[in-house]
Design an enzyme around this catalytic site. Structure first.
Site, mmCIF file in Angstrom:
data_model
loop_
_atom_site.group_PDB
_atom_site.id
_atom_site.type_symbol
_atom_site.label_atom_id
_atom_site.label_comp_id
_atom_site.label_asym_id
_atom_site.label_seq_id
_atom_site.Cartn_x
_atom_site.Cartn_y
_atom_site.Cartn_z
ATOM 1 N N SER B 217 6.811 15.715 -34.730
ATOM 2 C CA SER B 217 7.185 14.771 -34.184
ATOM 3 C C SER B 217 7.422 13.452 -35.827
ATOM 4 O O SER B 217 6.826 13.598 -36.104
ATOM 5 C CB SER B 217 6.641 14.523 -33.141
ATOM 6 O OG SER B 217 5.543 13.664 -33.449
ATOM 7 N N ASP B 249 2.903 12.252 -26.586
ATOM 8 C CA ASP B 249 2.700 12.742 -25.025
ATOM 9 C C ASP B 249 3.494 14.018 -24.327
ATOM 10 O O ASP B 249 4.377 13.880 -23.968
ATOM 11 C CB ASP B 249 1.758 12.193 -24.281
ATOM 12 C CG ASP B 249 0.358 12.016 -25.096
ATOM 13 O OD1 ASP B 249 0.066 12.746 -26.248
ATOM 14 O OD2 ASP B 249 0.648 10.565 -24.737
#
Lengths: 309, 309
Positions: B217, B249
């Site tokens: 990410s 998340d």
């Protein structure tokens, strides 16, 4: 027993961080949790002095349970808190390890419903007859009427139970008019009540508004008392360094302890100042250093105050 | 069902203050509490997408009870947390109303005893056979062996349950060697694992270390994936402004959701990027904005990446 009322109890949490820097992330190195709210602090000091104490007020939610679990472990303190649907507030003190300074974050209190307030009034009426003295401490949570303390003062006086009021703003103004036995404002609260920044004049004025005795806490300068028996100033032997959190609550405990033991005013004030200074000296916020208290007690100077005509 | 493991669960608390100034006192105007810890956040997003999710890990103390009470109110999430003697940690996010910036205070996790760890391993072994996928997220609390995730990855692979690992440091290094199906490091975690600050090279290197697929990410630049089926870059249609808490998340939830639905990799990545961006956009930290997700989903650009020989 001595009854302490804390309508806005709190779970007091102390965090230790290396250095608090806004808008960054911090790893907390140490977490301390204690039951708090001014009346709960008063109760803890009274219990440590050997008095039987009953704590009432409100507690709810997971934070309320945490407070009650811990009170259950405290000798000489009986938990008579009234359960509520809302959650007891937290206060967070972030102690900066580099400077020793503290940043405080205080949650608002939970909403109290009219039914919960009525339940509290019933509980208070049940407890009052067996109390040798009662203290009413701290702020009012949302939902509790602003005249709440005035009513609680009146009930105590009706039964002849000595009552000490330690609050601020409008609840103090209304409470004073109900003629409590003692109020213990700090310099700011006293000035707000009377409009006078001159403590000697202001304590006299607060008596005229209804308080039988006024004990003003003046920080490092100790206490200034105006009572029906006379006026005194009580000062610690030397400037005490440390954390002033809870020092005012320890002074209240000293005043109540001296009251139920029927000590003369100068001895009550000495007790209050020594406890207050021993609280500033203690390494944990709000605790008091017992050996320091014993040592300080004989060294507090209590002098009569005369007002120029 | 999808199983999410959160060994270091947290009660996430958000405070709103006017302006955070160190060494002063603040009245908190608004308090929000949610069950947290990365795997719990993943579970909440999966449940919102309509998946049946089981949450395991540890919970204890009043904070643990608060988490469990709230999980009980969350549709599609089953609580299989293991009770512990210690108290679940809190995290406090102090949001400055003037600037919108956040100051974070993270408590350390509770000590996990060897018996508690064994109880968790039994629980994990019971839950694993009925899981369609499992995620292992976040830090390890004190007392949990540093090779914990490596063992949990191996158990999942033995049973043929796809396993996603999202952690950092030594637990990530050891976990990767156990050959998880997917890891989702951020740029810093990936650089720490591989020693390379060049994401394309680093994702390849992480695969050589044992991860079947690596989804890095890269914040506002989206995701970079190196998988057995190919390499892709997935980017949101435009720069998204807001609070990035929980965006990682949400990306994990998107990857798991796509995995159990057997979507091809480009669609899994689009889902992950859209959920991540919709989380940044949501007014409450860690929640996702459902209409924004639907709208973004068709507009994520997924392009093949070719590495120069």
């Amino acid at each position: 027993m001595i009854l302490t009322v804390t309508l806005n109890t709190a779970l007091d949490i102390t965090y230790r961080v290396r250095s608090l820097r806004p808008h960054t992330s911090h790893r907390v190195s140490d977490v301390i949790e204690r039951p708090g709210g001014k009346g709960v602090n008063v109760a803890r000091v009274l219990a440590a002095l050997g008095h039987e104490v009953t704590v009432t007020g409100f507690a709810g939610g997971a934070t309320g349970r945490a407070i009650r679990d811990r009170l259950a472990d405290t000798t000489c303190v009986r938990d008579a808190l009234v359960p509520i649907a809302g959650a007891t507030r937290r206060t967070i003190a972030v102690v900066d390890e580099l400077t020793g300074d503290t940043t405080q974050l205080n949650e608002p209190g939970p909403q109290i419903s009219p039914t919960e307030w009525d339940t509290f009034l019933d509980r208070y009426a049940e407890l009052l007859p067996s109390a040798s003295a009662v203290s009413l401490s701290g702020s009012l949570p949302p939902g509790v009427p602003v005249g709440a303390y005035a009513g609680l003062v009146r009930s105590a006086r009706t039964l002849g139970v000595p009552v000490l009021l330690d609050t601020s703003g409008e609840p103090l103004r209304r409470g004073v008019a109900a003629r409590p036995d003692i109020i213990k404002p700090n310099a700011d609260e006293l000035a707000e009540l009377t409009g006078s920044h001159e403590p000697l004049r202001a304590t006299q004025d607060a008596r005229r508004r209804g308080a039988h005795a006024v004990v003003a806490s003046l920080g490092a300068e100790g206490l200034l008392a105006a009572t029906p028996e006379g006026r005194w100033r009580a000062t610690p032997p030397s400037r005490v360094h440390g954390n002033p959190t809870g020092a005012g609550d320890s002074a209240v405990a000293g005043l109540l302890s001296g009251l139920v033991k029927r000590l003369p005013w100068p001895e009550r004030l000495a007790r209050a100042v020594a406890l207050s200074a021993a609280t500033v000296k203690a390494p944990t916020a709000g605790e008091f250093d017992a050996p320091a208290y014993e040592e300080l007690l004989g060294r507090v100077a209590v002098t009569s105050e005369v007002i120029a005509a």
